[in-house]
Motif scaffolding. Structure first.
Motif, PDB file in Angstrom:
ATOM      1  N   THR A  90       0.838  -1.206   0.000  1.00  0.00           N
ATOM      2  CA  THR A  90       0.000   0.000   0.000  1.00  0.00           C
ATOM      3  C   THR A  90       0.870   1.252   0.000  1.00  0.00           C
ATOM      4  N   LEU A  91       1.911   1.245   0.824  1.00  0.00           N
ATOM      5  CA  LEU A  91       2.783   2.427   0.894  1.00  0.00           C
ATOM      6  C   LEU A  91       3.466   2.679  -0.444  1.00  0.00           C
ATOM      7  N   LEU A  92       3.978   1.605  -1.043  1.00  0.00           N
ATOM      8  CA  LEU A  92       4.669   1.732  -2.324  1.00  0.00           C
ATOM      9  C   LEU A  92       3.697   2.222  -3.405  1.00  0.00           C
ATOM     10  N   ARG A  93       2.493   1.676  -3.379  1.00  0.00           N
ATOM     11  CA  ARG A  93       1.469   2.061  -4.352  1.00  0.00           C
ATOM     12  C   ARG A  93       1.170   3.554  -4.228  1.00  0.00           C
ATOM     13  N   ARG A  94       0.979   4.008  -2.996  1.00  0.00           N
ATOM     14  CA  ARG A  94       0.651   5.422  -2.778  1.00  0.00           C
ATOM     15  C   ARG A  94       1.777   6.343  -3.200  1.00  0.00           C
ATOM     16  N   GLU A  95       3.018   5.893  -2.968  1.00  0.00           N
ATOM     17  CA  GLU A  95       4.179   6.719  -3.272  1.00  0.00           C
ATOM     18  C   GLU A  95       4.415   6.844  -4.767  1.00  0.00           C
ATOM     19  N   GLN A  96       4.223   5.737  -5.488  1.00  0.00           N
ATOM     20  CA  GLN A  96       4.753   5.653  -6.851  1.00  0.00           C
ATOM     21  C   GLN A  96       3.696   5.634  -7.949  1.00  0.00           C
ATOM     22  N   LEU A  97       2.463   5.227  -7.626  1.00  0.00           N
ATOM     23  CA  LEU A  97       1.537   4.855  -8.695  1.00  0.00           C
ATOM     24  C   LEU A  97       0.247   5.666  -8.678  1.00  0.00           C
ATOM     25  N   GLY A  98      -0.264   5.920  -9.872  1.00  0.00           N
ATOM     26  CA  GLY A  98      -1.584   6.520 -10.011  1.00  0.00           C
ATOM     27  C   GLY A  98      -2.416   5.652 -10.937  1.00  0.00           C
ATOM     28  N   PHE A  99      -3.730   5.677 -10.775  1.00  0.00           N
ATOM     29  CA  PHE A  99      -4.611   4.803 -11.546  1.00  0.00           C
ATOM     30  C   PHE A  99      -5.726   5.590 -12.211  1.00  0.00           C
ATOM     31  N   ASN A 133      -4.507  23.195  -2.502  1.00  0.00           N
ATOM     32  CA  ASN A 133      -3.905  24.027  -3.556  1.00  0.00           C
ATOM     33  C   ASN A 133      -3.470  23.182  -4.739  1.00  0.00           C
ATOM     34  N   ARG A 134      -2.816  22.060  -4.440  1.00  0.00           N
ATOM     35  CA  ARG A 134      -2.335  21.214  -5.536  1.00  0.00           C
ATOM     36  C   ARG A 134      -3.517  20.644  -6.318  1.00  0.00           C
ATOM     37  N   ALA A 135      -4.548  20.203  -5.607  1.00  0.00           N
ATOM     38  CA  ALA A 135      -5.728  19.642  -6.281  1.00  0.00           C
ATOM     39  C   ALA A 135      -6.388  20.709  -7.160  1.00  0.00           C
ATOM     40  N   THR A 136      -6.441  21.933  -6.656  1.00  0.00           N
ATOM     41  CA  THR A 136      -7.047  23.026  -7.426  1.00  0.00           C
ATOM     42  C   THR A 136      -6.219  23.295  -8.687  1.00  0.00           C
ATOM     43  N   GLU A 137      -4.898  23.341  -8.520  1.00  0.00           N
ATOM     44  CA  GLU A 137      -4.021  23.575  -9.682  1.00  0.00           C
ATOM     45  C   GLU A 137      -4.194  22.487 -10.738  1.00  0.00           C
ATOM     46  N   LEU A 138      -4.274  21.245 -10.263  1.00  0.00           N
ATOM     47  CA  LEU A 138      -4.412  20.134 -11.213  1.00  0.00           C
ATOM     48  C   LEU A 138      -5.742  20.204 -11.943  1.00  0.00           C
ATOM     49  N   LEU A 139      -6.808  20.513 -11.214  1.00  0.00           N
ATOM     50  CA  LEU A 139      -8.120  20.608 -11.868  1.00  0.00           C
ATOM     51  C   LEU A 139      -8.117  21.769 -12.873  1.00  0.00           C
ATOM     52  N   VAL A 170      -2.353  13.478  -8.266  1.00  0.00           N
ATOM     53  CA  VAL A 170      -2.227  14.427  -7.155  1.00  0.00           C
ATOM     54  C   VAL A 170      -1.055  14.083  -6.235  1.00  0.00           C
ATOM     55  N   GLN A 171      -0.688  12.820  -6.141  1.00  0.00           N
ATOM     56  CA  GLN A 171       0.458  12.451  -5.298  1.00  0.00           C
ATOM     57  C   GLN A 171       1.764  12.386  -6.107  1.00  0.00           C
ATOM     58  N   GLN A 172       1.754  12.944  -7.301  1.00  0.00           N
ATOM     59  CA  GLN A 172       2.935  12.975  -8.180  1.00  0.00           C
ATOM     60  C   GLN A 172       3.574  11.597  -8.371  1.00  0.00           C
ATOM     61  N   PRO A 173       2.787  10.656  -8.908  1.00  0.00           N
ATOM     62  CA  PRO A 173       3.303   9.301  -9.104  1.00  0.00           C
ATOM     63  C   PRO A 173       4.366   9.283 -10.201  1.00  0.00           C
ATOM     64  N   SER A 174       5.259   8.280 -10.133  1.00  0.00           N
ATOM     65  CA  SER A 174       6.216   8.138 -11.230  1.00  0.00           C
ATOM     66  C   SER A 174       5.604   7.377 -12.393  1.00  0.00           C
ATOM     67  N   LEU A 175       4.525   6.633 -12.114  1.00  0.00           N
ATOM     68  CA  LEU A 175       3.864   5.834 -13.159  1.00  0.00           C
ATOM     69  C   LEU A 175       2.357   5.910 -12.986  1.00  0.00           C
ATOM     70  N   VAL A 176       1.662   6.167 -14.106  1.00  0.00           N
ATOM     71  CA  VAL A 176       0.201   6.095 -14.108  1.00  0.00           C
ATOM     72  C   VAL A 176      -0.214   4.885 -14.931  1.00  0.00           C
ATOM     73  N   LEU A 177      -1.080   4.062 -14.357  1.00  0.00           N
ATOM     74  CA  LEU A 177      -1.619   2.887 -15.027  1.00  0.00           C
ATOM     75  C   LEU A 177      -3.060   3.197 -15.394  1.00  0.00           C
ATOM     76  N   ALA A 178      -3.357   3.096 -16.691  1.00  0.00           N
ATOM     77  CA  ALA A 178      -4.695   3.483 -17.147  1.00  0.00           C
ATOM     78  C   ALA A 178      -5.312   2.304 -17.890  1.00  0.00           C
ATOM     79  N   ASP A 179      -6.450   1.808 -17.397  1.00  0.00           N
ATOM     80  CA  ASP A 179      -7.117   0.656 -18.013  1.00  0.00           C
ATOM     81  C   ASP A 179      -8.302   1.134 -18.839  1.00  0.00           C
ATOM     82  N   GLU A 180      -8.109   1.189 -20.132  1.00  0.00           N
ATOM     83  CA  GLU A 180      -9.119   1.678 -21.076  1.00  0.00           C
ATOM     84  C   GLU A 180      -9.713   3.013 -20.618  1.00  0.00           C
TER      85      GLU A 180
END
Ligand code: ADP
Ligand code: MG
Length: 242
Positions: A90-99, A133-139, A170-180
């Motif tokens: 879970t920690l690694l997922r939160r640190e590195q990955l976005g879905f 602030n970060r969430a607002t900037e991203l949106l 939002v957590q600045q992942p190094s990898l985003v995994l996108a399923d369709e």
């Protein structure tokens, strides 16, 4: 002559011989991934394609540490994940990955901004000013600056998916995994969402692995990985992508 040492960079992901079965120990046990070898470098933009039922989602879920592999090796930034307990995963997922999924999984009673600050709430137990602030900037960056306080039901499908993309980043992942990620969208929204992923990749250097059925979108990635019957059938660069 000067001594030179060339260090090969540690890949972002390195899978060797990854196997995954469902219903282990039951009569219906079935092996879905039959020994996957795959390396992904930081900042790559990859299309994962293949027939329905070939194991794309299973592979993505293994990459995302949402499903455990049965055997093999999976290193994420040089760190073996096989022996990690649920907390470590879970920690690694939160640190590195976005879905990003086909259906956005936004919480219907929450606004766009609340949905994007949700990961921070789960990690820190509160939404801090910097998270908001970060969430607002991203949106704003995904073109939803005027929709911060709207609920998902007040947004179009393409807009909902853009909220989901903002949440994935939002957590600045190094990898985003996108399923369709565009599977549920019309052609125009689909193009817009894809362009947004490409833009984020270019601006922030985020790596992407995108499962898609759409050959046009796949051709606009930098590398094509094709999986057939749980094996990698093809892995090649795409010429003239973007
Ligand atoms: P794809 O995303 O390429 O369509 P999947 O990874 O979803 O393929 O599925 C690969 C195979 O694994 C299919 O035969 C599917 O029926 C099976 N499968 C997927 N998830 C499960 C599960 N939770 N339990 C049992 N079988 C599953
Ligand atoms: Mg799938």
């Amino acid at each position: 002559m000067a001594m030179e040492t060339v260090f090969a960079p540690v890949p972002l992901l390195h899978l060797q011989g990854v196997r995954k079965s469902y219903n282990v120990g039951m009569p219906s046990e079935v092996e879905v991934l039959h020994g996957i070898d795959l390396q992904v470098q930081a900042g790559e933009f990859i299309a994962l394609v293949g027939p329905s039922g070939s194991g794309k989602s299973t592979l993505l879920n293994v990459l995302g540490l949402l499903e455990r592999m049965d055997s093999g090796s999976y290193c994420l930034q040089g760190r073996e994940t096989l022996g990690l307990d649920d907390k470590g995963l879970t920690l690694l997922r939160r640190e590195q990955l976005g879905f990003v999924f086909q259906f956005h999984h936004l919480l219907p009673a929450f606004t766009a901004l609340e949905n994007v600050t949700l990961p921070a709430l789960m990690i820190h137990g509160e939404v801090r000013a910097q998270d908001k602030n970060r969430a607002t900037e991203l949106l704003q960056a995904v073109g939803l600056g005027k929709a911060l306080h709207k609920q998902p039901s007040e947004l179009s499908g393409g807009m909902q998916q853009r909220v989901a993309i903002a949440r994935a980043l939002v957590q600045q992942p190094s990898l985003v995994l996108a399923d369709e990620p565009t599977g549920n969208l019309d052609t125009q929204s689909s193009n817009e969402v894809f362009e947004l992923l490409r833009q984020i990749h270019q601006e922030q250097g985020t790596a992407f692995v995108i499962v898609t059925h759409d050959p046009r979108l796949a051709q606009r990635c930098d590398r094509l990985v094709e999986i057939v019957d749980g094996r990698i059938a093809q892995d090649k660069p795409i010429q003239g992508a973007a």
